[in-house]
Every structure is written in structure tokens, then in C-alpha cells.
Design an enzyme around this catalytic site. Structure first.
Site, PDB file in Angstrom:
ATOM      1  N   HIS A  60       0.849  -1.187   0.000  1.00  0.00           N
ATOM      2  CA  HIS A  60       0.000   0.000   0.000  1.00  0.00           C
ATOM      3  C   HIS A  60       0.880   1.231   0.000  1.00  0.00           C
ATOM      4  CE1 HIS A  60      -3.271   2.734   0.992  1.00  0.00           C
ATOM      5  NE2 HIS A  60      -4.058   1.762   0.549  1.00  0.00           N
ATOM      6  N   ASP A 102      -7.853  -5.580  -0.227  1.00  0.00           N
ATOM      7  CA  ASP A 102      -8.296  -6.359  -1.382  1.00  0.00           C
ATOM      8  C   ASP A 102      -7.906  -7.821  -1.314  1.00  0.00           C
ATOM      9  OD1 ASP A 102      -9.615  -4.336  -2.738  1.00  0.00           O
ATOM     10  OD2 ASP A 102      -7.695  -3.463  -3.301  1.00  0.00           O
TER      11      ASP A 102
END
Ligand code: CMC
Length: 431
Positions: A307, A365
Site C-alpha cells: 500500500h 483487497d
């Protein structure tokens, strides 16, 4: 926002002072707006990794500590105690609703779920195998052709009306995009149901076949939506703000956000993460796959990992890991081979020096795709669901931007590396 200190910027022996801005929490920000005016140079920051492009009071991330706040409330508290609709109210208006405010908001939002009947005709223009994100993007943009009374963005009431309409109607468009792709009749929204119950109903009910919404699955859907509702100035939110800064109408802005979300590095990652698990196939395939990921020339990434902001863990991933187990149990899928594979992949990767040294951890996700698959939602709809949820964040951020008195059109500069000025060469003389 307070401003007591200044930072010094030096160039060619000249130094200039720039104010240092302090937010409520988080790192200080040097206000460089006057950089080019004071020095004649620009700052270079492709990817905007060191640049704050706005002030915002909506959400806050501490990437090192794995903290995500919505209007100051930790995401874990909201996920455990609030509904998606309550969170939508919070993001839009800044405070949790009282019982009366919540009831009024819910009732009003539910009446906005219906689409103008003419919008049905749009769907017939698409190929049956069109990606639902293409249908969503086009149809949301087209809402501006129907709801003219929400287009005057200088009017607070019109802005609020458009914001509510978008949150309420995007799920209907999303569900109809799915129904269209499988050749089933559209299911009209049910005003009595909660946001997530109604969404599942529009996706899975069929005329003549009474669909009973399973409360555990509706709760899981609500949690996925809540966890995706907002996330600071990510790529799609920045797109919405940028388009909004031109004065474009809110439906056009949200359609632009949907387009930005479509990319695999952003909203497309949950679809890609599930595809990756299917490609790996079994636990035995993990070492070979990870070797491919580590080979810098392969271009293969471990989807659902890493991320830009979270560098220790993504708090949303932790909540979804637990939700994933709840759903699998409720559906009696005691041993789901893909879930087993995902857990083993997570274990191996989080112990591997390549990922540890780069601070790459599972993101939201990694698990959301597994839950959606268990709910019976096809991969092509994953990013669409993300868009349904993120519409809340987009409209809240769009409203905040429009209501900011000093808002200016976004117009970045560049470091030009092309040819210097040169003379035109007639075609007959070109080699
Ligand atoms: N798999 C393998 N290596 C990775 C990955 C990954 N998923 N992510 C980053 N790296 C490596 C990257 O190659 C680089 O290595 P090196 O230092 O040797 O060059 C290092 O880690 C730093 O990566 P980066 O590209 O500078 O990181 P970024 O902040 O620009 O990228 C990201 C963030 C999310 C685009 C990236 O981690 C990624 O592509 N992840 C997979 C896609 C994904 O899961 N996206 C969903 C993000 S969460 C949803 C949301 O909030 O929008």
C-alpha cells in the site's frame, strides 16, 4: 489548522520562508503555494507522494500505525458498531446521526434508489459482455442528463440532493449492470430494506423466485462497503476533486472517479487478487509464484499486498479476514480451498524477507475478493462494488472541496524534457 513556524528554502544563495501548517494530527505540511512566485521554480513530485493537495476533515490514515479514522472514529469501531448508511451520514455531515436524523436520512435515501425509467434504455445500448465498470461509468455520467435540479453546484441544497442521489442510485445501476450481463430482468429497489439487503436483493432476486436475504451475508456486504467508504486522497478521490475543481457537475465528477478506480493498481486489485489465487491454484504453486514476483523483470506483483500509505498493516484487511471466516462458516464452506491458499500465501509472504524488508502486507483487497466470491458475486463485479462504497467518500470529498472558499482549479506544472523551440521543416525536406 494552525501556522506558527516557517521552513526555509534556499536556492542559488537566496533563501525564502514558507509557512508550516499543523493539522489536528499527522505530519506538518510546508505551504509551498508561493514557491514559484517567490523563487521562479516549481517542485517535482510525480505520484504526489510528498504533496498535500487539499485540507480535509473527512478521513485520516496513519500508515505506520495502521490507523484509519473516519471523522475521528477508528474504522474498527465503525465496522463493529455502525451500518454503512450511518457511516455515509457521518462522512457527509461530519457527525454520527441521532436516531431521528438517521431515520430521516435513511427514509430519504431509500426513495432515491429508483432510477428514472428512461435510464433503463441505456443498458440496451451496451453489448451483453460489456464490463460492468464500463456500464457503470457511462451511466453514472449520464445521470446529469436526468437530474437537472441537482446541477447548480453553487446551491447547497442542490449539492446535497446530488450527493444523496448518487449514493442511492449507484447501487441500482451497479446491480442492473450485472443483471444485464447475465440476461436476467432488472430488479427494482425495495425501499423497506437496508442499503446492503436491498443491494443483494437487486443482484440476486428473480421474478417468481422469492429471494430471502441472509442477515449474516447482508452484514458481511455492509462491512465490505463500510470499509471501502473513504480513504483520504487516493487516486480516484483526487480525480473527483480535480474534475470538481473545474466546476463540472457532480455526476461527471463521480463518473471520473469510477474511471480512476477501474485501474488494477487501485480498485481493480480485488479482482486481480482473486485471479492470482486461481492462477496459483494450490499451496504447491506458492514458491514458484513468489519467485516470479521477486524477479524484477517479470512485472508480476503479489496482488492484494502493499500500500502506498499503510506500511505495517491495513486495518481494513484485519477486519475482513475475520468477516471472511464468518461468511465461509455461514455458507457451510468449511474448507474453502482458495481461502486456505490465501492464508498460506499470506503466511509465507509475511515471513519472506523480500516482502518484510519492503514493508508489504495484505491490504483490504486480499480478503474482500474471497468474501465476494463466497457471496456469489462474479469477479467482474468486484470493482463495481468498490465504486458503490466509495461513492460515499467521493461525494463527501467533492462537497467539502466545493464548500472550501479558496478552492482553485487544479493545474499542476511539469518538468519539460522535450525539444527546445525549433523551426518548422516542410514535409518535402524531412528525412
Ligand atoms: N508485489 C511485489 N512487490 C511489490 C508490491 C507487490 N504487490 N508492491 C510493491 N512492491 C515492491 C516494488 O516493486 C518496490 O520494490 P523495489 O523497492 O525493489 O523497487 C517496493 O515494493 C515499493 O513499491 P512501490 O511501487 O514504490 O509502492 P507504491 O506505494 O508505489 O505502490 C501499490 C503501492 C498498492 C500500487 C503496490 O503495492 C501494488 O501494486 N500492490 C498490488 C496492487 C494492490 O493490491 N492494490 C490495492 C491497494 S489497496 C486498495 C486501495 O486502498 O486503493
Amino acid at each position: 489548522m494552525s501556522e506558527n513556524r516557517s521552513a526555509t528554502f534556499g536556492l542559488d544563495g537566496l533563501s525564502r520562508q514558507f509557512p508550516v501548517l499543523e493539522g489536528t494530527i499527522g505530519p506538518d505540511v510546508v505551504d509551498m503555494r508561493a514557491l514559484s512566485q517567490k523563487t521562479g521554480v516549481f517542485s517535482f513530485d510525480p505520484g504526489l507522494g510528498s504533496t498535500a493537495t487539499c485540507t480535509s476533515a473527512i478521513s485520516y490514515i496513519d500508515g505506520d500505525k495502521g490507523v484509519l479514522l473516519h471523522r475521528g472514529y477508528p474504522i474498527e469501531d465503525l465496522a463493529l458498531n455502525a451500518s454503512f448508511t450511518e457511516t455515509a451520514y457521518l462522512l457527509l455531515y461530519g457527525e454520527l446521526p441521532t436516531a431521528a436524523q438517521y431515520q430521516a436520512f435513511r427514509t430519504d435515501m431509500n426513495t432515491h434508489r429508483l432510477l428514472n425509467e428512461q435510464i433503463r434504455n441505456f443498458f440496451n445500448g451496451f453489448r451483453r459482455d460489456a464490463h460492468p465498470m464500463a456500464i457503470l461509468c457511462g451511466t453514472v455520467g449520464a445521470l446529469s442528463a436526468f437530474y437537472h435540479d441537482g446541477l447548480d453546484i453553487s446551491e447547497p441544497k442542490a449539492r446535497d440532493l446530488s450527493a444523496r442521489r448518487l449514493i442511492a442510485k449507484v447501487p441500482t445501476i451497479a446491480a442492473w449492470a450485472y443483471k444485464y450481463s447475465i440476461g436476467e430482468p432488472f430488479i427494482y429497489p425495495d425501499e423497506e430494506m437496508s442499503f446492503s439487503e436491498n443491494f443483494l436483493h437487486m443482484l440476486f432476486a428473480r421474478p417468481g423466485n422469492h429471494y430471502r436475504v441472509n442477515p449474516v451475508l447482508a452484514r458481511a456486504m455492509d462491512r465490505i462497503l463500510l470499509l471501502h467508504a473513504d480513504h483520504e486522497q487516493n487516486a480516484s478521490t483526487t480525480t473527483v476533486r480535480l474534475v470538481g475543481s473545474t466546476g463540472a457537475n457532480p455526476y461527471a465528477c463521480i463518473a471520473a472517479g469510477i474511471a480512476a478506480l477501474w485501474g488494477p493498481a487501485h480498485g481493480g486489485a480485488n479482482e486481480a487478487a482473486l485471479g492470482m489465487l486461481e492462477t496459483i491454484g494450490t499451496r504447491d504453486g506458492i514458491p514458484a509464484f513468489l519467485n516470479e514476483v521477486k524477479n524484477r523483470n517479470s512485472g508480476v506483483r503479489l496482488m492484494g499486498f502493499g500500500h502506498r500509505v499503510y506500511k505495517n498493516f491495513d486495518p481494513r484487511a484485519k477486519i475482513l479476514q475475520a468477516t471472511c471466516h464468518e461468511v465461509i462458516e455461514e455458507l457451510g464452506l468449511k474448507r474453502d480451498p482458495l481461502l486456505d491458499l490465501a492464508m498460506e500465501l499470506e503466511r509465507v509472504a509475511t515471513e519472506d524477507d523480500y516482502f518484510v524488508s519492503r514493508r508489504l502486507y495484505p491490504n483490504v483487497d486480499f480478503y474482500s475478493g474471497l468474501i465476494l466470491k463466497a457471496l456469489g458475486i462474479p469477479k467482474s463485479m468486484f470493482t463495481v462494488l468498490f465504486a458503490v462504497a466509495r461513492t460515499v467518500g467521493w461525494v463527501s470529498q467533492w462537497k467539502e472541496m466545493i464548500e472550501e472558499p479558496s478552492v482553485r482549479i487544479s493545474r499542476p506544472r511539469q518538468l519539460y524534457i522535450g525539444a527546445a523551440e525549433r523551426n518548422f521543416v516542410p514535409m518535402s525536406e524531412r528525412r
